[in-house]
Every structure is written in C-alpha cells, then in structure tokens.
Design a protein around this motif. Structure first.
Motif, mmCIF file in Angstrom:
data_model
loop_
_atom_site.group_PDB
_atom_site.id
_atom_site.type_symbol
_atom_site.label_atom_id
_atom_site.label_comp_id
_atom_site.label_asym_id
_atom_site.label_seq_id
_atom_site.Cartn_x
_atom_site.Cartn_y
_atom_site.Cartn_z
ATOM 1 N N LEU A 77 -15.994 -51.800 163.089
ATOM 2 C CA LEU A 77 -15.056 -52.923 162.994
ATOM 3 C C LEU A 77 -14.042 -52.686 161.887
ATOM 4 O O LEU A 77 -12.846 -52.989 162.049
ATOM 5 N N CYS A 130 -11.469 -56.717 177.145
ATOM 6 C CA CYS A 130 -12.533 -57.627 176.696
ATOM 7 C C CYS A 130 -13.770 -57.454 177.563
ATOM 8 O O CYS A 130 -14.259 -58.400 178.183
ATOM 9 N N TYR A 139 -26.832 -60.174 173.228
ATOM 10 C CA TYR A 139 -26.199 -60.924 172.148
ATOM 11 C C TYR A 139 -26.874 -62.292 171.983
ATOM 12 O O TYR A 139 -27.097 -62.765 170.866
ATOM 13 N N TRP A 143 -28.796 -63.681 168.758
ATOM 14 C CA TRP A 143 -28.355 -64.927 168.130
ATOM 15 C C TRP A 143 -29.538 -65.869 167.910
ATOM 16 O O TRP A 143 -29.648 -66.512 166.866
ATOM 17 N N VAL A 163 -18.873 -68.918 168.442
ATOM 18 C CA VAL A 163 -18.683 -67.536 167.996
ATOM 19 C C VAL A 163 -18.000 -66.702 169.080
ATOM 20 O O VAL A 163 -17.106 -65.896 168.793
ATOM 21 N N VAL A 164 -18.415 -66.886 170.338
ATOM 22 C CA VAL A 164 -17.808 -66.129 171.443
ATOM 23 C C VAL A 164 -16.326 -66.450 171.568
ATOM 24 O O VAL A 164 -15.480 -65.550 171.713
ATOM 25 N N SER A 167 -14.399 -64.918 168.717
ATOM 26 C CA SER A 167 -14.342 -63.465 168.867
ATOM 27 C C SER A 167 -13.302 -63.049 169.893
ATOM 28 O O SER A 167 -12.507 -62.125 169.664
ATOM 29 N N LEU A 170 -9.755 -63.670 168.478
ATOM 30 C CA LEU A 170 -9.361 -62.645 167.514
ATOM 31 C C LEU A 170 -9.050 -61.325 168.211
ATOM 32 O O LEU A 170 -8.091 -60.628 167.856
ATOM 33 N N ALA A 171 -9.868 -60.970 169.211
ATOM 34 C CA ALA A 171 -9.606 -59.738 169.959
ATOM 35 C C ALA A 171 -8.250 -59.804 170.657
ATOM 36 O O ALA A 171 -7.482 -58.828 170.651
#
Length: 334
Positions: A77, A130, A139, A143, A163-164, A167, A170-171
């Motif tokens: 990352l 994605c 995942y 979690w 969170v998904v 994410s 941001l991607a």
C-alpha cells in the motif's frame, strides 16, 4: 453460493469466470514483475527474471491465512501511495512538458475524454480496477476475528460495509488522479506500454516508483493467489486434505502462473483483453443476473420497483455488449 441460491443452476459458470479472472490477474502481476525487473537488470533474459520473481513469491503464496499477509500488504500500500504522488508531481512540475528536462518529442496533445476504438481498451482496463470478488468472504472472516465477540451481527456488518465503501471510494480517487495526471504528462500518443515504463530512464523519482510498484505487486500477489488456491482446493482436494497436499497444489498453481507469464510480452494489452472479456461479465452482467433472479423468486420488483428492474436489465445488457465490443477492440489492435 449466491448464484446457486438465486439462479439455482449454472453455479459453476460464475465460479469458472471468477477463477479465470483471478488467474489472469496473477499472470498479469507476474508479467509486470518481469517488466519492472528488466529495467533494473537489462542484461538478464526475461524468462530468467520471470522465474526468479516466481521463486521470491513462493513463501508468500504458501501462507494459510490473510492475517499472515498483513505486513506485506501494508508495504504494498505504501508503494501504491508513493506511485500516485509521483505521477501527480511529475504532471504538475512540467518535467515532461515542452521545455522540460525530459520533454517528449513524440508527445501528442489530445482531449482526456476522446472517444474511439481505443477507448474500449481503456474501459477494459478499468474493468480490472476494483477486482475484490475473490476475497470478500476471507475479508469478512478476518473482520469478525478483529472485533470482540460481544458485538452484534448488525454492528459488525455495519462496520464492514463502512470500511468497504471508504476503501472503494479511495481506490476510485486514486485511479482518477493517476488517469488525469498521466494524460497531462504524456498526452495521447500511441505508446502501449504501462505508464510507469514511459518515464525517462534517468528520472530517479521514476526509478523509485518502479521499485515501489514492484513491492506493491509482490505484496498484493498472495491476496489473490490465496483465493484462487482455495477455490482449486475445494474442487481438487478432499475437505480434510493435509497441509502438504495444499502446499503441493499451491506450488503447482504458482508454476502454471509463471509459465503463462512467460508468453505475455505486452502487459497493457493483456490487461485490456482480460478486463474486456471477463471483467465486464463479472462486474456488470453476473451480479445483476443474480439480483434479477432474486427478484423473480420473491415474486416482485423489490424496493426499486419497475424502474429498478429495468436498470438491472440495462446494466446486465451493458456488461454483455461491453464484453463483446471491448474484446473485439483489443483483438483489432493486436
């Protein structure tokens, strides 16, 4: 499982497409590692570098759980973030513009949103952007283990969804930033190489970006590998298969990936073809087919009404048309 419960038949189809998409992604990753290693060791043959990269990946691919990969993923990352910052920096400082230190004589000014047959290749690449279908169950399990057992299922699910969404947002921002910055730096042109291979050989920031990208690819490789390995284990091994059997299958799978990567000489074209042919089906058509089948089983149009049903049909049709047109465009350019 979703396909089996909603559609009732043909579950092996979506499993096969998902596996092939993951397999193709790893072939692409292996070929990308080779392209990057060539810049650091130009006198070494591509086949040797491809096999060397495969050997480095062996210990990562033998990991049994995602938690064992948290450190390599974090390093990967960091590499991605540096690459994004560098691309934006070079777009802003004018080093590759007219009069800049690395001005490109072949640079072609063109609008960012130009549409032609090559645009379908770009859409194919974006279909791979994605791709997280393989790892969603893993995942979710990770979690759950990270949170106290006292949390209610609703609270766990709410946090996971948050969170998904963050994410993916941001991607999307990172992809948009790189796309705009790359267009500003290099314009249109006909260079079919990966973006990070277009920067000057003596650009030290670009050299560091290639190294950072290499680290990020290696860090992300085992995340997808673990998922397709588990799919292969489910089909080929008994539920109580020994650890040695799983590792043997892992090594065989890694060997087949490296072998396929040996014949890929243009990563960008391979990425476009994979995204156009498989990505469009997996991202658009198959999820909407599941949703439509679920609506039929419930005997209604759901919360979205007739408009929602028509939107799903349109999205499903778009995926099929995009897959056919995108694949034809990529093959046309070969």
């Amino acid at each position: 499982q979703l396909w089996q419960e909603a559609v009732g038949r043909g579950a092996c189809l979506i499993g096969a497409v998902t596996f092939l998409q993951g397999f193709g992604a790893l072939v692409q990753f292996s070929a990308t590692c080779t392209d990057l290693l060539v810049t650091f060791a130009p006198r070494v043959s591509r086949s040797v570098l491809t096999m060397a990269a495969g050997i480095v990946l062996v210990p990562l691919c033998l990991a049994n759980e995602l938690s064992a990969l948290r450190y390599s993923s974090a390093v990967g990352l960091i590499g991605v973030l540096y690459s994004v910052l560098f691309v934006c920096w070079r777009a802003a400082d004018g080093s590759y513009a007219a009069g800049g230190r690395w001005h490109l004589a072949t640079r072609v000014a063109s609008p960012l949103l130009r549409c032609d047959w090559r645009s379908l290749e770009f859409v194919g690449i974006m279909n791979t952007a994605c791709f997280a279908h393989l790892n969603v169950p893993a995942y979710w399990q990770a979690w759950r283990r990270l949170h106290p057992s006292t949390d209610s299922p609703k609270e766990l699910l709410r946090g996971f969804r948050r969170v998904v969404r963050i994410s993916f947002a941001l991607a999307a921002l990172l992809y948009a930033a790189i796309t705009v910055a790359a267009s500003r730096t290099f314009g249109g042109g006909t260079d079919s190489r990966l973006l990070l291979m277009r920067y000057a050989a003596d650009d030290r920031g670009a050299v560091l970006m290639r190294a950072a990208t290499l680290v990020s690819v290696i860090g992300g490789y085992p995340l997808i590998f673990q998922a397709i390995r588990d799919m292969a284990c489910t089909r080929l091994l008994r539920p109580a298969a020994s650890l040695a059997s799983r590792r043997a299958l892992s090594l065989a799978l890694l060997g087949s990936l490296v072998s396929c990567a040996l014949v890929v000489d243009n990563v960008a074209k391979f990425m476009s073809l994979r995204g156009a042919f498989l990505g469009a089906l997996l991202v658009y058509s198959m999820p909407t087919a599941i949703a439509l089948a679920s609506l039929r089983k419930r005997g209604g149009d759901g919360d979205g009404g007739t408009l929602g049903r028509r939107a799903l049909l349109a999205l499903c049709a778009y995926g099929a048309v995009s897959s056919i047109a995108g694949t034809a465009a990529v093959l046309r350019s070969l």
